[in-house]
Write a protein that holds these residues in place. Structure first.
Motif, mmCIF file in Angstrom:
data_model
loop_
_atom_site.group_PDB
_atom_site.id
_atom_site.type_symbol
_atom_site.label_atom_id
_atom_site.label_comp_id
_atom_site.label_asym_id
_atom_site.label_seq_id
_atom_site.Cartn_x
_atom_site.Cartn_y
_atom_site.Cartn_z
ATOM 1 N N LYS A 102 45.711 -1.688 46.529
ATOM 2 C CA LYS A 102 47.015 -1.281 45.991
ATOM 3 C C LYS A 102 48.181 -2.020 46.637
ATOM 4 C CE LYS A 102 44.695 2.043 43.863
ATOM 5 N NZ LYS A 102 43.378 1.935 44.504
ATOM 6 N N ILE A 103 47.949 -3.262 47.076
ATOM 7 C CA ILE A 103 49.010 -4.065 47.682
ATOM 8 C C ILE A 103 49.705 -4.897 46.610
ATOM 9 C CG2 ILE A 103 49.464 -5.906 49.355
ATOM 10 C CD1 ILE A 103 47.023 -4.812 50.942
ATOM 11 N N ARG A 104 48.932 -5.470 45.708
ATOM 12 C CA ARG A 104 49.510 -6.218 44.586
ATOM 13 C C ARG A 104 50.210 -5.256 43.634
ATOM 14 N NH1 ARG A 104 47.186 -6.896 39.516
ATOM 15 N NH2 ARG A 104 48.001 -8.640 38.273
ATOM 16 N N LEU A 105 51.411 -5.616 43.200
ATOM 17 C CA LEU A 105 52.205 -4.834 42.250
ATOM 18 C C LEU A 105 52.403 -3.388 42.694
ATOM 19 C CD1 LEU A 105 50.951 -6.128 38.761
ATOM 20 C CD2 LEU A 105 53.212 -6.432 39.775
ATOM 21 N N CYS A 106 52.626 -3.178 43.988
ATOM 22 C CA CYS A 106 52.855 -1.817 44.472
ATOM 23 C C CYS A 106 54.320 -1.436 44.293
ATOM 24 C CB CYS A 106 52.445 -1.691 45.938
ATOM 25 S SG CYS A 106 53.494 -2.584 47.093
ATOM 26 N N GLY A 107 54.554 -0.196 43.964
ATOM 27 C CA GLY A 107 55.911 0.317 43.874
ATOM 28 C C GLY A 107 56.639 -0.084 42.610
ATOM 29 N N ASN A 108 57.929 0.147 42.625
ATOM 30 C CA ASN A 108 58.798 -0.100 41.484
ATOM 31 C C ASN A 108 59.428 -1.478 41.627
ATOM 32 O OD1 ASN A 108 60.679 -0.120 39.468
ATOM 33 N ND2 ASN A 108 61.667 1.800 40.044
ATOM 34 N N VAL A 109 59.045 -2.389 40.752
ATOM 35 C CA VAL A 109 59.497 -3.772 40.857
ATOM 36 C C VAL A 109 61.004 -3.875 40.637
ATOM 37 C CG1 VAL A 109 59.147 -6.117 39.981
ATOM 38 C CG2 VAL A 109 57.238 -4.524 40.044
ATOM 39 N N THR A 110 61.583 -2.950 39.893
ATOM 40 C CA THR A 110 63.017 -3.024 39.617
ATOM 41 C C THR A 110 63.857 -2.592 40.806
ATOM 42 O OG1 THR A 110 63.141 -0.776 38.707
ATOM 43 C CG2 THR A 110 62.595 -2.554 37.184
ATOM 44 N N GLN A 111 63.244 -2.034 41.849
ATOM 45 C CA GLN A 111 63.995 -1.624 43.035
ATOM 46 C C GLN A 111 64.272 -2.845 43.905
ATOM 47 O OE1 GLN A 111 64.989 1.680 43.702
ATOM 48 N NE2 GLN A 111 66.270 0.586 45.141
ATOM 49 N N PRO A 112 65.536 -3.254 44.073
ATOM 50 C CA PRO A 112 65.832 -4.474 44.837
ATOM 51 C C PRO A 112 65.644 -4.264 46.323
ATOM 52 C CG PRO A 112 67.859 -3.381 44.209
ATOM 53 C CD PRO A 112 66.748 -2.611 43.556
ATOM 54 N N TYR A 113 65.823 -5.343 47.073
ATOM 55 C CA TYR A 113 65.734 -5.255 48.526
ATOM 56 C C TYR A 113 66.800 -4.296 49.048
ATOM 57 C CZ TYR A 113 66.199 -6.410 53.433
ATOM 58 O OH TYR A 113 66.281 -6.315 54.802
ATOM 59 N N GLY A 114 66.433 -3.477 50.047
ATOM 60 C CA GLY A 114 67.380 -2.541 50.639
ATOM 61 C C GLY A 114 67.034 -2.243 52.077
#
Length: 750
Positions: free
Chosen positions: A502-514
């Motif tokens: 679950k490392i590839r494509l994890c999380g919400n891609v639309t969430q920018p760096y923060g």
């Protein structure tokens, strides 16, 4: 007591209550809010201990009345049974704690159906440990609103098991509203969904979410009524038994040699400081592309029919497998013409094992045939099958090249758009081994096999399966036609471990760096940045001084597919090149240049290739010679008024760049987002990598791929500025030499 300060406190607390209806929690605001609360509390205490005697009216005091997930269950009678499950698990207090979670609680009728299904007289009969499991199965550690859901979305629950949420319009409720179905079992109740609470959001469902904890053989055994021929062949070849690998228990011990989190990773600009997590476990998985019986009866009616015995059907499948791999090139690739070492008569593998008594040998044609239908990684849903982010579908289809259980073979997974292939029957659906008609395959389009979801459960702990509407083979058509193209391979797909864990494509891609990227709490969009310990990835040799940093995907990166792997430190790593048919290929590395990058020497099969690559140099550097209109401006004035070069000028410049060993970035990839939740190109908000002077492709060498032989690529740092020297592993390209074209023209732009 200071009354204005108290009034400010009331305002802050009321603002907090009103905040629960917003989509995402602003963590920076919360930090400020908590600090203010502390100040207010201390100020109040100072006033108390200094003898403040002001008497305030009762309505001047604020009482916290916000509803938590625990209160949601307590205050609604239709969740009394699930509340009791939570109480028996001892987790009601947990649902009263702060957080950013999503809960899918079943209504009472759903719990009653579950009790009947499992044979429990009441909730009190459910074992306490199973009550805990049922809660974790319906709890996700991030906030998800249904209006953000894609057609198919995959999330992980607290058991680290997938929740596949499908909102495809195929299922409607009584009011003719589209339903979101979770794991093909439970429907989110439209009238009750998106109910915000102080610590997240609640989506009531009509059934209990039961985690699927079976392994692959059990899953296929319970669901093979529509693919009895394929299932029987899997059983006879022994491949069914090979699907048992799940978790590497040895990793549970040696992972403790590495810290759970590695902070202060600088990758990119000085302000981009990351915290990376060590993978929790080391899982294996498989994806089967299964041909249903009905497909064999329809497409191969001259070989199969329902009235045949199973023995006759297996014989027919065996003969079909023989035909697919009975050619000289296949014999070379798979070593069929090599002598078997232990055989005294000097017989080859083909002579010894091409018979129906040797089905379990990996050189047997039926074994080979089925092995090619099994991917060496787990795709529980189509949401993670192909990375579609950052692909401009006007020019290219999102595509992955994936290894299979058949040695030295590759399969092509593709989401096919009608803008690229007008002849496609199911636009925006997934195809296997498809190829659009082009000059590189003599205009011969290859339809490939259309992928579809089974009606039954299609995934377990370590196995998922899909249906395809034709057989698949690494045959002459695949090798000479489909793969006679520029193969662009994302580094995230080179190693199965990144998908299986679950490392590839994890999380919400639309969430920018923060700022949350530098904490141990994960990101607002779900998922983590990861670092990979040495020896975690099979076939990857990496020195202990190196840091393998798998940065979570996010829109706006100057990387292909909005993800990248970075190597930091004084690194020296070697890995196997992806499998391609024998022949001579131009090997290219796609990357992004930045001032913090290093200089590397690259090797193929441990032979140094050319001069070291300096990743600090951008495309307009004298050593590269590219023409660029600023950092990310339009280059071609014939395509956009902001461009300053003509097509003829850029064609000549492509020759210059190629002579220097470089290509510009591709036109079919872009950086940015059009503002929607899904991947989509917008000229106003996105920039083609072709126009970015920092995104380049470097020719490494011409590599001669030999049959039945693994080939390796080695990358060694030779200069690390300021101790950083990040190496950017974005993607590689393997291009048959015959289609490269003079001067880098034609397909090289895309």
């Amino acid at each position: 007591m200071n009354k204005p300060l108290a009034a400010l406190g009331i305002h802050l607390f009321n603002s907090a209550n009103g905040f629960k209806t917003s989509k995402k929690m602003n963590k920076d605001w919360l930090k400020t809010f908590k600090s203010c609360c502390v100040v207010l509390f201390l100020a109040a205490q100072i006033n108390v201990f200094t003898g403040c005697q002001d008497d305030l009216p009762a309505d001047s005091y604020y009482t916290f009345t916000g509803e938590m997930m625990s209160d949601f269950l307590k205050n609604r009678e239709d969740f009394s049974l699930f509340r009791r499950i939570v109480e028996r698990a001892g987790k009601l207090d947990f649902l009263d704690t702060r957080g950013a979670r999503t809960l899918f609680p079943p209504i009472n009728s759903g719990v009653e159906a579950f009790l009947k299904e499992k044979g429990y007289a009441s909730v009190e009969d459910i074992p306490v440990s199973y009550c805990d499991t049922l809660l974790k199965a319906c709890l996700v550690e991030r906030i998800i609103y249904t209006y953000d859901l894609g057609k198919t979305q995959q999330e992980n629950n607290q058991l680290d098991l997938p929740l596949i949420i499908q909102t495809d319009g195929d299922t409607l409720d009584a009011n003719h509203m589209v339903l979101s179905i979770i794991n093909r079992r439970a429907a989110i109740i439209n009238e009750l969904k998106n109910d915000s609470v102080e610590n997240g959001v609640v989506h009531p469902v009509d059934k209990v979410l039961i985690p699927n904890t079976s392994l692959g053989a059990t899953l296929l055994d319970e669901n093979h009524s529509q693919f009895s021929i394929f299932y029987e062949a899997l059983r006879r070849t022994g491949l069914l038994d090979s699907l048992a690998r799940y978790r590497d228990e040895s990793y549970e011990i040696w992972k403790e040699d590495y810290p759970r989190f590695k902070p202060n990773i600088v990758c990119g600009h000085d302000t981009d400081i990351f915290t990376a997590k060590r993978p929790d476990h080391r899982y294996s998985g498989f994806t089967l592309l299964i041909v249903p019986d009905e497909v064999l009866y329809e497409k191969y009616s001259d070989r199969f029919n329902e009235d045949m015995t199973m023995e006759e059907k297996i014989d027919a499948l065996y003969r079909l497998a023989e035909e697919k791999y009975d050619d000289h090139a296949a014999a070379e690739i798979f070593g069929l013409n090599k002598p078997v070492p232990e055989n005294p008569e000097g017989k080859t593998y083909k002579q010894l094992f091409w018979n129906k008594h040797s089905l379990t040998d990996r050189h047997n044609p039926l074994n080979m045939f089925l092995s090619y239908h099994i991917l060496d990684r787990l795709f529980e849903s189509t949401a993670k099958l192909v990375n579609c982010w950052g692909v401009h579908t006007q020019y290219a289809n999102p595509t992955e090249w994936i290894s299979t259980l058949l040695d030295f073979s590759t399969i092509k997974l593709e989401k096919v758009y009608s803008t690229v292939d007008p002849a496609v029957e199911h636009p925006t659906d997934f195809y296997i081994n498809h190829s659009v008609a082009s000059i590189y395959n003599s205009g011969q389009r290859v339809r490939g096999a259309h992928l579809s979801l089974p009606d039954a459960d299609n995934f377990s702990l370590n196995v998922a399966y899909y249906y395809v509407d034709d057989v698949l083979a690494y045959d002459e058509t695949m090798r000479n036609n489909v793969m006679n193209t520029r193969m662009r391979i994302d580094f995230y797909t080179v190693w199965p471990e990144l998908t299986n864990n679950k490392i590839r494509l994890c999380g919400n891609v639309t969430q920018p760096y923060g700022s949350y990227d530098n904490t141990e709490n994960g990101t607002e969009g779900g998922g983590y940045n990861y670092y990979i310990p040495s020896n975690y990835i099979k076939g990857l040799k990496m020195n202990e001084n190196a840091i393998f940093f798998a940065q979570r995907p996010k829109i706006g990166m100057t990387s292909a597919f909005d993800d990248c792997v970075s190597i930091l430190g004084t690194y020296d790593l070697t890995f196997q090149l992806p499998n391609v048919p024998p022949g001579t290929y131009e090997l290219r590395l796609g990357y992004g240049s930045m001032p913090d990058r290093g200089i590397v020497q690259m090797y193929v099969d441990n032979v140094p290739q050319g001069l070291p690559l300096d990743m600090r140099e951008e495309g307009d550097s004298p050593i590269i010679g590219g023409l660029y209109n600023g950092w990310n401006g339009w280059r071609n004035s014939e395509e956009n008024a902001n461009g300053i070069y003509t097509s003829e000028e850029l064609e000549e410049n492509a020759r210059v760049m190629k002579n220097n060993g470089y290509y510009c970035g591709p036109k079919s990839l872009y950086s940015g987002n059009d503002g929607t939740s899904g991947p989509q190109y917008s000229a106003a908000k996105c920039t083609l990598l072709y126009n970015l002077r920092a995104t380049l492709r470097r020719k490494i060498c011409n590599v001669n791929i030999k049959a039945n032989t693994p080939h390796t690529m080695r990358i060694r740092s030779v200069f690390t500025p300021t101790g950083r020297g990040v190496f950017h592993l974005d993607y590689i390209e393997l291009v048959p030499l015959g289609i490269c074209g003079p001067g880098g023209l034609g397909e090289d732009q895309y």
